[in-house]
Write an enzyme that holds these catalytic residues in place. Sequence first.
Site, mmCIF file in Angstrom:
data_model
loop_
_atom_site.group_PDB
_atom_site.id
_atom_site.type_symbol
_atom_site.label_atom_id
_atom_site.label_comp_id
_atom_site.label_asym_id
_atom_site.label_seq_id
_atom_site.Cartn_x
_atom_site.Cartn_y
_atom_site.Cartn_z
ATOM 1 C CE LYS A 121 -4.465 -1.627 1.043
ATOM 2 N NZ LYS A 121 -5.772 -1.465 1.602
ATOM 3 C CE LYS B 183 -6.312 -8.083 -2.677
ATOM 4 N NZ LYS B 183 -7.120 -8.051 -1.497
ATOM 5 C CE LYS C 16 -13.674 -3.494 -0.605
ATOM 6 N NZ LYS C 16 -12.367 -3.430 0.087
HETATM 7 N N1 AQP Z 1 -9.611 -10.935 -5.227
HETATM 8 C C1 AQP Z 1 -10.065 -11.471 -4.119
HETATM 9 N N2 AQP Z 1 -10.411 -12.783 -4.108
HETATM 10 C C2 AQP Z 1 -10.892 -13.344 -2.970
HETATM 11 N N3 AQP Z 1 -11.084 -12.677 -1.807
HETATM 12 C C3 AQP Z 1 -10.766 -11.366 -1.782
HETATM 13 N N4 AQP Z 1 -10.841 -10.418 -0.802
HETATM 14 C C4 AQP Z 1 -10.388 -9.248 -1.297
HETATM 15 N N5 AQP Z 1 -10.031 -9.396 -2.593
HETATM 16 C C5 AQP Z 1 -10.247 -10.697 -2.926
HETATM 17 C C6 AQP Z 1 -11.349 -10.665 0.534
HETATM 18 O O1 AQP Z 1 -12.338 -9.663 0.809
HETATM 19 C C7 AQP Z 1 -12.355 -9.415 2.212
HETATM 20 C C8 AQP Z 1 -12.488 -7.946 2.529
HETATM 21 O O2 AQP Z 1 -11.400 -7.260 2.127
HETATM 22 P P1 AQP Z 1 -11.149 -5.756 2.630
HETATM 23 O O3 AQP Z 1 -12.203 -4.875 2.131
HETATM 24 O O4 AQP Z 1 -10.943 -5.715 4.095
HETATM 25 O O5 AQP Z 1 -9.777 -5.375 1.985
HETATM 26 P P2 AQP Z 1 -8.875 -6.056 0.927
HETATM 27 O O6 AQP Z 1 -8.556 -7.469 1.265
HETATM 28 O O7 AQP Z 1 -7.704 -5.129 0.782
HETATM 29 O O8 AQP Z 1 -9.808 -6.046 -0.352
HETATM 30 P P3 AQP Z 1 -9.631 -5.185 -1.656
HETATM 31 O O9 AQP Z 1 -10.818 -5.395 -2.523
HETATM 32 O O10 AQP Z 1 -8.292 -5.460 -2.277
HETATM 33 O O11 AQP Z 1 -9.709 -3.715 -1.046
HETATM 34 P P4 AQP Z 1 -8.789 -2.475 -1.351
HETATM 35 O O12 AQP Z 1 -8.832 -2.319 -2.858
HETATM 36 O O13 AQP Z 1 -9.417 -1.338 -0.619
HETATM 37 O O14 AQP Z 1 -7.406 -2.794 -0.835
HETATM 38 C C9 AQP Z 1 -11.131 -10.079 2.808
HETATM 39 O O15 AQP Z 1 -11.565 -11.257 3.480
HETATM 40 C C10 AQP Z 1 -10.285 -10.440 1.616
HETATM 41 O O16 AQP Z 1 -9.503 -11.620 1.825
#
Ligand code: AQP
Length: 335
Positions: free
Chosen positions: A116, A198, A201
């Site tokens: 990040k 991966k 969002k």
């Molecule tokens: N690509 C993915 N495949 C499977 N699981 C995923 N998770 C995230 N991306 C994938 C799971 O979603 C949950 C919530 O995640 P979060 O919102 O706490 O943050 P994150 O893991 O950082 O998800 P993002 O989408 O990548 O958010 P941003 O873009 O804000 O950093 C977790 O259980 C995660 O494993």
Amino acid sequence: MSSEKKKVIYSAMQPSGVPSLGNYLGALKNWKNLQEEYNCLFGVANMHAITVRQDPTELRQRTRDLVSLFLAIGLDPEEHIIYVQSDVRAHAEIAWILNCFTYMGELNRMTQFKDKAAKHADNINAGLYTYPVLMAGDILLYQSDLVPVGADQKQHLEICRDIAGRFNSIYGDVFKVPEPYIPKVGARIMGLQNPERKMSKSESDNLNNVVYILDEPNVIANKIKRAVTDSDTEIRYGEDKPGISNLLNIYCSVTDKTPDEAVNDFKGCGYGEFKKSVGDAVVEHMRPIQEKFKEYSADRAYVERVMQNGAEKASYIANKTLNKVKKKVGYPIYK
Ligand code: AQP
């Protein structure tokens, strides 16, 4: 099983964007199934989200939308707790205390911080650095037994366990030391344009890389049609075929088919037909959720009631732990 006997499971998601198909298939879809067996807390982690700059109006809206989405996928706010992190003050309070029980050497090892920090080089703030401590507090406040973790969150759960163990070794058994919960079906969904990374969002540079779960059906279908594949024509799993493997995983997750069944379904198909079928399956799976989401998000009063009730229930549990912790570290106690 009576609710007292059930184990506590803690799950949260950041309102850092509209949830992606990855968030849904990797997390939300599994959360729904946990409700039978566990006492669940479902949190909207908005305090985590502000470690990256957010537009305040959008953040507030997305926070409410995430609660509407939790309801739309069938999370039950009566039997379980759906709440917004910043509505429970104990999170901020415990995070400070736990910061004083966490070593910089531990935080320096966190790969998510490194990722990040590289992505947001103009805003490498202390919150981004101590994010795992805030997360440890989330889990420990509710004496959680289990935390569902994807591969990306394993390190954070480890540090949480270390912090809890360190605190307990000084002050006695204050915190339950949580275990990772490995979902029976845990898909890791990769980007459609870049299947080596991966799907996330908050990605905004290539919208075709991410399916958002509130995308219109034709948008979902088109994004999947444009997904990268490879030069041969075979539909099978393989390390040499990350794009096709990812689409097969998506197909399995939305249809509840096994990988073998999925490969079998597409024997002899071309990529065009395959991608159309995957798109259709995703659209059909998301349709009822999208309809329910529209209903809930139109009823702001109800959604806010859920948030307020959830905050009250969560605060009650969190404050019990926090008060114990404050007493242990020597904060004043008033008779
Ligand atoms: N690509 C993915 N495949 C499977 N699981 C995923 N998770 C995230 N991306 C994938 C799971 O979603 C949950 C919530 O995640 P979060 O919102 O706490 O943050 P994150 O893991 O950082 O998800 P993002 O989408 O990548 O958010 P941003 O873009 O804000 O950093 C977790 O259980 C995660 O494993």
